[in-house]
Each structure stands twice: as C-alpha cells, then as structure tokens.
Write an enzyme that holds these catalytic residues in place. Structure first.
Site, short mmCIF file in Angstrom:
data_model
loop_
_atom_site.label_atom_id
_atom_site.label_comp_id
_atom_site.label_asym_id
_atom_site.label_seq_id
_atom_site.Cartn_x
_atom_site.Cartn_y
_atom_site.Cartn_z
N SER A 92 31.32 28.80 44.34
CA SER A 92 32.59 28.11 44.54
C SER A 92 32.44 27.05 45.63
O SER A 92 32.96 25.94 45.52
CB SER A 92 33.69 29.10 44.96
OG SER A 92 34.18 29.80 43.84
N THR A 135 28.50 35.27 40.12
CA THR A 135 28.63 36.54 40.84
C THR A 135 27.64 37.57 40.28
O THR A 135 26.94 38.26 41.04
CB THR A 135 30.07 37.07 40.75
OG1 THR A 135 30.96 36.01 41.05
CG2 THR A 135 30.28 38.21 41.72
N GLY A 172 39.10 32.68 40.84
CA GLY A 172 39.43 33.84 40.02
C GLY A 172 39.06 35.15 40.67
O GLY A 172 38.40 35.20 41.71
N ASP A 173 39.48 36.21 40.06
CA ASP A 173 39.10 37.58 40.41
C ASP A 173 39.55 38.42 39.21
O ASP A 173 39.72 37.87 38.11
CB ASP A 173 39.80 38.02 41.72
CG ASP A 173 39.19 39.30 42.31
OD1 ASP A 173 38.15 39.22 42.98
OD2 ASP A 173 39.75 40.39 42.08
N ASN A 222 33.88 39.47 33.92
CA ASN A 222 33.05 38.34 34.31
C ASN A 222 31.80 38.77 35.09
O ASN A 222 30.69 38.36 34.77
CB ASN A 222 33.90 37.36 35.15
CG ASN A 222 33.07 36.24 35.72
OD1 ASN A 222 32.71 36.27 36.90
ND2 ASN A 222 32.71 35.27 34.91
N LYS A 229 42.77 35.59 50.25
CA LYS A 229 42.84 36.24 48.93
C LYS A 229 44.28 36.23 48.47
O LYS A 229 45.20 36.18 49.29
CB LYS A 229 42.37 37.70 49.05
CG LYS A 229 41.99 38.33 47.72
CD LYS A 229 40.56 38.00 47.36
CE LYS A 229 40.21 38.44 45.95
NZ LYS A 229 38.77 38.31 45.69
N LYS A 247 39.42 30.58 51.70
CA LYS A 247 38.76 30.56 50.40
C LYS A 247 38.68 31.98 49.87
O LYS A 247 38.24 32.88 50.58
CB LYS A 247 37.34 29.97 50.55
CG LYS A 247 36.57 29.91 49.24
CD LYS A 247 36.91 28.66 48.47
CE LYS A 247 36.51 28.71 47.01
NZ LYS A 247 37.52 29.35 46.10
N LYS A 293 32.08 37.86 54.08
CA LYS A 293 31.30 37.43 52.92
C LYS A 293 31.08 35.92 52.98
O LYS A 293 29.96 35.43 52.84
CB LYS A 293 32.06 37.81 51.64
CG LYS A 293 31.32 37.50 50.36
CD LYS A 293 32.23 37.56 49.13
CE LYS A 293 32.90 38.88 48.92
NZ LYS A 293 33.61 38.97 47.63
N GLN A 342 36.54 39.08 52.65
CA GLN A 342 36.15 37.71 52.30
C GLN A 342 35.72 36.91 53.53
O GLN A 342 34.86 36.03 53.42
CB GLN A 342 37.32 37.03 51.58
CG GLN A 342 36.93 35.84 50.73
CD GLN A 342 36.40 36.22 49.35
OE1 GLN A 342 36.94 37.10 48.71
NE2 GLN A 342 35.35 35.57 48.90
P1 NDP Z 1 37.44 40.85 35.24
O1 NDP Z 1 38.91 40.90 35.14
O2 NDP Z 1 36.69 39.81 34.50
O3 NDP Z 1 36.81 42.25 34.81
C1 NDP Z 1 37.19 43.42 35.47
C2 NDP Z 1 36.46 44.58 34.82
O4 NDP Z 1 36.66 45.75 35.62
C3 NDP Z 1 37.03 44.90 33.45
O5 NDP Z 1 36.02 45.49 32.66
C4 NDP Z 1 38.11 45.91 33.79
O6 NDP Z 1 38.47 46.76 32.71
C5 NDP Z 1 37.46 46.69 34.90
N1 NDP Z 1 38.50 47.25 35.77
C6 NDP Z 1 39.47 46.56 36.40
N2 NDP Z 1 40.28 47.38 37.08
C7 NDP Z 1 39.81 48.60 36.84
C8 NDP Z 1 40.23 49.88 37.26
N3 NDP Z 1 41.31 50.05 38.04
N4 NDP Z 1 39.48 50.94 36.85
C9 NDP Z 1 38.40 50.76 36.05
N5 NDP Z 1 37.96 49.56 35.62
C10 NDP Z 1 38.66 48.51 36.01
O7 NDP Z 1 37.13 40.77 36.81
P2 NDP Z 1 35.79 40.36 37.54
O8 NDP Z 1 34.61 40.74 36.72
O9 NDP Z 1 35.94 38.98 38.02
O10 NDP Z 1 35.86 41.29 38.84
C11 NDP Z 1 35.22 42.57 38.92
C12 NDP Z 1 35.00 42.94 40.37
O11 NDP Z 1 34.16 41.96 40.98
C13 NDP Z 1 36.25 42.99 41.24
O12 NDP Z 1 36.08 43.99 42.23
C14 NDP Z 1 36.26 41.63 41.91
O13 NDP Z 1 36.99 41.65 43.11
C15 NDP Z 1 34.79 41.44 42.16
N6 NDP Z 1 34.32 40.08 42.38
C16 NDP Z 1 34.58 39.09 41.49
C17 NDP Z 1 34.09 37.82 41.70
C18 NDP Z 1 34.27 36.72 40.71
O14 NDP Z 1 33.72 35.65 40.91
N7 NDP Z 1 34.98 36.93 39.60
C19 NDP Z 1 33.34 37.48 42.92
C20 NDP Z 1 33.06 38.60 43.77
C21 NDP Z 1 33.56 39.83 43.49
P3 NDP Z 1 39.83 46.47 31.90
O15 NDP Z 1 39.50 45.31 31.02
O16 NDP Z 1 40.07 47.73 31.17
O17 NDP Z 1 40.88 46.18 32.91
O1 2IT Z 2 35.75 38.32 45.68
C1 2IT Z 2 35.32 37.15 45.55
O2 2IT Z 2 34.43 36.71 46.29
C2 2IT Z 2 35.86 36.32 44.49
N1 2IT Z 2 36.69 36.78 43.71
C3 2IT Z 2 35.43 34.88 44.36
C4 2IT Z 2 36.11 34.03 45.37
C5 2IT Z 2 35.90 32.55 45.21
O3 2IT Z 2 36.60 31.82 45.93
O4 2IT Z 2 35.08 32.10 44.41
#
Ligand code: NDP
Ligand code: 2IT
Length: 445
Positions: free
Chosen positions: A378, A210, A166-167, A241, A127, A91, A115, A112
């Site tokens: 999830s 998240t 997603g991520d 997100n 992943k 997952k 976590k 993961q």
């Molecule tokens: P999104 O794609 O929705 O948003 C990512 C954000 O981070 C955007 O604002 C983006 O800016 C910025 N970003 C991405 N790459 C970079 C970079 N190299 N340098 C600076 N800013 C950057 O992703 P999420 O919000 O889903 O994910 C954000 C973080 O949270 C990640 O580390 C992800 O692994 C983690 N995460 C996500 C989960 C989820 O459920 N979605 C769960 C647990 C962890 P820009 O638009 O300019 O690219």
């Molecule tokens: O980093 C993470 O935990 C995620 N991007 C979410 C993973 C999931 O299966 O919901």
C-alpha cells in the site's frame, strides 16, 4: 522483568477502555514486550510515551443508514480510529464484518502503528470498519452502503491525512465504490485509498502482497533453520485475499497446501489444494469453501473451523481472523510436528497459543511482522500515485520481498539485542516501537 510504569499504563488502559477484550489483549502483548526497552530508556517514561501511544489521537464513530433492495432501511455503525501519526499519514484497512466494534478496530489500529513502523515506509497507524455484513448482499446494496459510509468518512481522510485500504469484507469492489464516491463529492482524484483497481491508480501486486509477504517472511524463518518451503505440507486457514495468495506463493516455492477454510468449515485435499478452483469459488462466485469438496474428487469438507489445526503439517499459516487458533490447537500443531507458524491474519493466535509456540521454540512470526507485506505494498501504491506512475509487477514484488527480509532481520536483531533471541514477538514489538517513540520525542508533546 517487570516495570511499574508498564503495569500502571496497562491498568489505566483496562480501566479507561472497559469491555474491550481484543484491545486489552493487543496492548498487553506489546507493553509486556517493551518492558526491557522502558527500563533501559527512562526518557520514554518522562515523555509519557506509553500513555500517549495507547490513546488514539482521534476516534470517529458515525451512523451509516442505507436502504436495501426491498426498500427497508438499515443503520450500521461506522468507525475510523486515527491512532498515531508520528511516522506519516494514518494508514490502515477498513473491515466490514458483523463482529466489528470499537474493541476490534482499536486493537487493529494499535497493531498497525508498529506494523507500519516495521515496513520502513512513512505511514502512521489507523483502522476503520463497520458491523455491516456484505455477505448475501447485492452489488447495489453494497454500493449504497459504501456511499453512505463515505458520506461521513470523506471529511476525515485525504492522501496526506489518512489513507484507508481493504481488510476482511472489503476488497476491490468495496474500495471502488468508496473511492468513486469520495471523488464525486470531493471533486479530487488522488491516492486517498490503496488497494484500488489497476485501471484507476491501483498497484500491481497489491492484491497478492499480504499472502506473498507472509510466505516471504516465513521463508526467512525457515532459512534460519536451514530449510525452505520445498516439499513442506502447509495448512492455511481462511480462503480470502490473504489466504489465497499465501497459498499461491507457498505452492510456487514447492510446498503442498493441504487445507483451507472459511468461517463455516475447512477442506482437506491430500493431493494438494487446486487454487484455481478456490479462486473461482471465492473470488468470482462468492460461495462457501464447502463447494470445493463437491468439485474436487477425494477432497473432504468438515464443519467447524478449529479442526483444521489438527491436520498434521510442517507449516501453518493462520490467515482468517483474530483468536482463531487457541492453546489446544497450538499444542496439536506442535504434537504433529509443525515447525513454523507465520500469521497472515492480525492476532490469530490467542495468548495461550503464542506461549505454546514460544515455549516449543518453533519458528513463530507474529502478524504485525509477517502480514506487513500488504500495508508495505500500500505504501508503494502511495508512492506510485504521488509520482503518477505505475511500476511493473516484478518491480513491486521485488520491493515487497526486500521489505519482508528487512522486517524479519529487524525483529530478529531486536530480539537478540534485548536478550530474548528467537522471540520475534518481542523483536517485532520492540523494533516497531522504538522508531515511533523516538519520533514522538522529536515532535514534542
Ligand atoms: P477476506 O474477507 O478476503 O477473507 C477473510 C477470510 O477469513 C474468509 O475466508 C473468511 O471466511 C474468514 N473469516 C473471517 N472472519 C472469520 C471468523 N470470525 N471466523 C472464521 N473465519 C473467518 O479478508 P482478508 O483475507 O483480507 O483478511 C484476513 C486476515 O488478514 C484478517 O485478520 C485481516 O485483518 C488480515 N490482514 C489483511 C490484509 C489485507 O491486505 N487484506 C493485510 C494484513 C492483514 P468467510 O468467508 O466465511 O467469512
Ligand atoms: O491489516 C492490514 O495491514 C491491512 N488490512 C492492510 C492495510 C493497508 O493499508 O494496506
């Protein structure tokens, strides 16, 4: 404390996976935390648990050819790392970003495992992703890419085998295209993805989970320091997100979010970020955060990402990406009076930054604990899909809140048990690991 076994495994990981710095970083941090556990439980070495847990059970790398709107052919690389299935089906999310490579997907998959163990739900670790960049692509281009990605990945995933989500760069639109194509070519409708749209099996509160979870976790750390979010100034990196819903929950608890960012720069709004405007820019228009300063009087935009950590705040929530907060930024936060850092992103703080936070003894919640709310929900989506039911928002949110409280308690108690009270890095790594290790022992080699 050092352990020859831990050092031997770490050396072997570096040798076998050369040129993968993020992966080495994640493994080093976890293995170093585990030293006292390994010393106390000699049976883990005998069963080769560390050698086995650092090696993904399966790694799938494939080509993803697709045609853009002008008829030009492109080829990206697709990756899925099915890391560890001791606790349940693999997952973990899928990331679409030009920086994606095996080092990044392996570090994320490795994190993961622990976590998902911390959530208390039955999920193994995995992943995936691609170096495809969805930015600036039309919906049709994104759809064709997602379909090509699934044309290979469909063979390897299933509701009881491997359940992606997603991520970075993968949200409701991308999941919809991937799920739709999976259903078409496999002729099966079940919960093979999470983060699905609400009209076809998605869970209420998954989108928020998240960010909300990160704030719930931070709330627990603040409670231990006899305080809360009310009246606190909060800086949040990212505007995707995780960042948006961390901001929403922090605001609802009475905090003032004063800055957010994207990969180009950050906005500072002393009056408090207007989240409806951020949502419109990011979720609807898919534009840059710089637009915010054009729309909101008094807000300032600054190019570059790291300057955001120089803004004085009480709480910092890094919610963008790995290694976005270095030692110098961590020192600036501490100097300006920051009392808590909770990581919405995965591994956003460099090892130097983590050391600064731990030495300063501020509240520091590492990603694998603080951002586990997404994958927890999830897991709740998978339960609802199995039952063919959907629960109300408040029901899911209450379960999420309870899970985050439990994760905080598990990390805190493990840190105390292994004699590093307050160190939630050690606590989260140990609490996550011990369960997986015991199950791996039970399953045999
Ligand atoms: P999104 O794609 O929705 O948003 C990512 C954000 O981070 C955007 O604002 C983006 O800016 C910025 N970003 C991405 N790459 C970079 C970079 N190299 N340098 C600076 N800013 C950057 O992703 P999420 O919000 O889903 O994910 C954000 C973080 O949270 C990640 O580390 C992800 O692994 C983690 N995460 C996500 C989960 C989820 O459920 N979605 C769960 C647990 C962890 P820009 O638009 O300019 O690219
Ligand atoms: O980093 C993470 O935990 C995620 N991007 C979410 C993973 C999931 O299966 O919901």
């Amino acid at each position: 404390m050092s352990s020859q076994y831990v050092e031997r495994v770490l050396e072997a990981v570096k040798k076998r996976n050369s040129g993968e710095p993020e992966f080495h970083q994640a493994v080093s941090e976890v293995l170093e935390s585990l030293t006292p556990v390994i010393e106390k439980n000699k049976e883990f070495e005998k069963a080769g648990i560390l050698e086995r847990i650092v090696e993904p059970e399966r790694q799938i790398i494939f080509s993803v050819p697709w045609v853009d709107d002008k008829g030009k052919v492109h080829v990206n690389r697709g990756i899925r790392v099915q890391y560890n299935s001791a606790l349940g089906p693999y997952k973990g999310g899928i990331r679409f970003h030009p920086s994606v490579n095996t080092s990044i997907i392996k570090f994320l998959g490795f994190e993961q495992i622990f976590k998902n163990s911390l959530t208390g739900l039955a999920m193994g670790g995995g992943k995936g992703g691609s170096d495809f960049d969805p930015k600036g692509k039309s919906d049709n281009e994104v759809m064709r890419f997602c379909q090509s990605f699934m044309a290979e990945l469909y063979r390897h995933i299933d509701a009881d085998t491997d359940v992606p989500a997603g991520d970075i760069g993968v949200g409701a639109r991308e999941i919809g295209y991937m799920f739709g194509y999976y259903k078409k070519i496999k002729n099966i409708f079940h919960g093979v993805f999470t983060g699905k749209g609400l009209l076809y099996g998605g869970s209420l509160a998954r989108k928020e989970a998240t960010g909300y979870g990160c704030v719930y976790f931070c709330q627990e750390m603040l409670k231990d320091r006899k305080t809360g979010f009310e009246g606190k100034k909060v800086v949040i990196s990212g505007s995707g997100n995780v960042a948006i819903y961390a901001a929403e929950k922090a605001q609802s608890l009475g905090a003032k979010v004063i800055a957010m960012s994207d990969s180009n720069g950050f906005v500072y709004d002393a009056g408090g970020i207007k989240l409806d405007i951020v949502k419109k820019i990011k979720e609807v228009e898919r534009k840059r955060i710089s637009e915010y300063a054009k729309k909101v009087k008094g807000a300032q935009y600054t190019e570059g990402c790291s300057g955001i950590w120089k803004i004085p705040c009480d709480v910092a929530l890094p919610c963008a990406t790995q290694n976005e907060l270095d030692g110098k930024s961590a020192q600036a936060l501490i100097k300006n009076g920051c009392i808590a850092v909770a990581e919405g992103a995965n591994m956003p703080s460099t090892p130097d930054a983590v050391k600064v936070f731990l030495d300063a003894q501020i509240a520091y919640g590492p990603g694998k604990a603080a951002n586990a709310g997404g994958v927890s929900t999830s897991g709740l989506e998978m339960s609802q899909n199995s039952q063919r039911l959907s629960w109300a928002f408040d029901e899911v949110d209450a379960k999420l809140h309870r899970i985050m409280i439990n994760i905080h308690a598990a990390a805190k108690n493990a840190a105390i048990e292994y004699k590093t009270p307050g160190n939630l890095v050690n606590g989260a790594n140990i609490a996550g690991f011990v369960k997986v290790a015991r199950v791996m022992m039970a399953h045999g080699v």
